[in-house]
Design an enzyme around this catalytic site. Structure first.
Site, PDB file in Angstrom:
ATOM      1  N   ARG A   1      13.836  -6.871   4.006  1.00  0.00           N
ATOM      2  CA  ARG A   1      12.910  -8.004   4.025  1.00  0.00           C
ATOM      3  C   ARG A   1      13.632  -9.343   4.070  1.00  0.00           C
ATOM      4  NH1 ARG A   1       7.824  -6.288   0.053  1.00  0.00           N
ATOM      5  NH2 ARG A   1       6.940  -4.780   1.519  1.00  0.00           N
TER       6      ARG A   1
ATOM      7  N   LYS B   1      -3.896   8.878  -0.826  1.00  0.00           N
ATOM      8  CA  LYS B   1      -5.329   8.690  -1.047  1.00  0.00           C
ATOM      9  C   LYS B   1      -6.126   8.458   0.235  1.00  0.00           C
ATOM     10  CE  LYS B   1      -4.834   6.564  -5.648  1.00  0.00           C
ATOM     11  NZ  LYS B   1      -5.120   5.335  -6.424  1.00  0.00           N
TER      12      LYS B   1
ATOM     13  N   GLY C   1       5.846  -0.058   4.067  1.00  0.00           N
ATOM     14  CA  GLY C   1       5.729   0.764   2.873  1.00  0.00           C
ATOM     15  C   GLY C   1       6.583   2.016   2.947  1.00  0.00           C
TER      16      GLY C   1
ATOM     17  N   GLY D   1       0.896  -2.923   2.915  1.00  0.00           N
ATOM     18  CA  GLY D   1      -0.491  -3.295   2.643  1.00  0.00           C
ATOM     19  C   GLY D   1      -1.069  -4.182   3.720  1.00  0.00           C
TER      20      GLY D   1
END
Length: 403
Positions: free
Chosen positions: A36, A202, A360, A383
């Protein structure tokens, strides 16, 4: 609408307040992945080389209290940035808005850079507080959003600061420009065949993305892996043993299966499974084709699923991947994710596909397997990229000046 960029803005003898995403993983004071920071370098160097003064803002982790916590200090990021730039990066204090920070900003000379301490040492950052934002806004002549990983949030530094700087230039850095335009353009006009790969734990995290992708009528195949696949399989009445199932999302899974059929999209689920007795690295392991026996949990896709998934990926012209196929951090359950990563690279290199890895865990996986330089784009924001897949718009981006 395209936004004005920092490269198009005169920064000479100006103080640029740049929001970056230096939320890097740490072991103690050691950065374990500096991607990053590296990805933010082009706009940082551009400002400094053109005679600007640079004030960098970032968060790190999720500190719980109010005030300095050593474990969440951005000092290691300042030191690493200095190494990459080959010049000193000032890091004045344990607070981003105290007098020492303000003094360091006031005394900055052209071509110099300061990184202020973790914004989240103030609860006001997460709350989007206007008074806190006003203090930060006072540091800059120009606001630059170069923090794609935080674009989906309405934190003070992302939304309230640019609002407070209305009338001054508010622009995007090269990282945000590249990420948003790449994903937006790709979704708007994907080359066919278009395959999306969604994984992770999920179903609830991915429902919006699945719905948006299917309703776009441009997707040919949707591959579902990871623990979320077991909610889909359970919704079809399959025996998934002790695998993780979101019982309250079974109806959602059925609705997604029906939506895929209605839009003539192939929805591919695992047909075999590498399972463990327990969720631990040294668990007993057994592979099942079809039904999983009671007492066993799926922790990776099996070899038949790997062949099914990778064959479809390699034939694709557009691929978006968000979420691993299993617990890739453990060697015994890493093969499925590794094979998907390799197929994405093969699609790029051998089939000319546009391949985007959605940040991610997927980004961590493709880096781990040494394939990041063989795909089209690896996102810095899991995200944020997922929100774009859902069709979301970002207030932080909309506030910037139009090109």
């Amino acid at each position: 609408m395209p936004k004005k960029t920092i490269a198009q803005t005169d920064v000479n003898d100006q103080t640029v307040l740049m929001r970056v995403d230096f939320n890097v993983p740490l072991e103690g004071a050691q950065i374990t992945d500096d991607r990053r920071i590296v990805m933010a370098l082009p706009s940082i160097k551009d400002v400094l080389e053109r005679g600007g003064r640079l004030v960098l803002l970032s968060h790190l982790g999720r500190p719980e209290g109010e005030g300095y916590e050593e474990a969440f200090s951005l000092k290691p990021a300042a030191e690493r940035l200095g190494e990459l730039l080959g010049t000193a990066v000032q890091f004045p204090s344990h607070d981003c808005v105290d007098e020492a920070a303000a003094k360091a900003v006031r005394e900055l000379k052209n071509g110099e850079v300061v990184l202020l301490e973790n914004l989240r040492f103030h609860q006001a950052e997460k709350k989007g507080d206007a008074d806190f934002a006003s203090l930060l806004a006072g540091y800059g002549d120009i606001y630059c959003n170069n923090a794609f990983g935080t674009c989906h949030r309405e934190d003070a530094s992302m939304v309230a600061v640019p609002r407070a700087m209305e009338g001054k230039p508010r622009v995007c850095g090269s990282l945000v420009e590249k990420e948003i335009e790449y994903l937006s353009d790709l979704l708007a006009n994907p080359a066919q065949p278009f395959t999306a790969i969604l994984g992770g734990a999920k179903v609830s995290d991915k429902i919006g993305a699945i719905t948006n992708l299917l309703k776009g009528d441009s997707i040919d195949a949707l591959i579902v892996g990871g623990a979320m696949a077991y909610t889909f399989l359970a919704a079809l009445g399959k025996n998934v043993g002790a695998s993780r199932v979101e019982e309250d999302r079974l109806d959602d899974a059925r609705a997604m299966l029906e939506l895929a059929a209605a839009h003539k999209c192939d929805l591919l689920l695992p047909v075999d499974h590498v399972c463990g007795r327990e969720f631990r690295v040294d668990t007993d392991i057994k592979t099942f084709s079809g039904a999983i026996e009671d007492g066993w949990m799926g922790l990776d896709i099996g070899p038949e699923s790997q062949a099914l998934f990778t064959d479809r990926i390699r034939k694709s012209k557009t691929v978006i991947w968000n979420g691993p196929m299993g617990v890739f951090e453990w060697a015994a359950f890493a093969t499925g994710t590794q094979q998907v990563a390799k197929a994405c690279a093969d699609a790029t290199v051998n089939n000319g596909a546009a391949t985007v890895i959605g940040g991610g865990d997927s980004a961590a996986a493709i880096e781990k397997f040494g394939l990041a330089d063989q795909v089209s784009h690896v996102s810095t924001g899991g995200g944020a990229s997922l929100e774009l897949l859902k069709g979301a718009t970002f207030t932080s981006f909309e506030l910037l000046d139009d090109a």
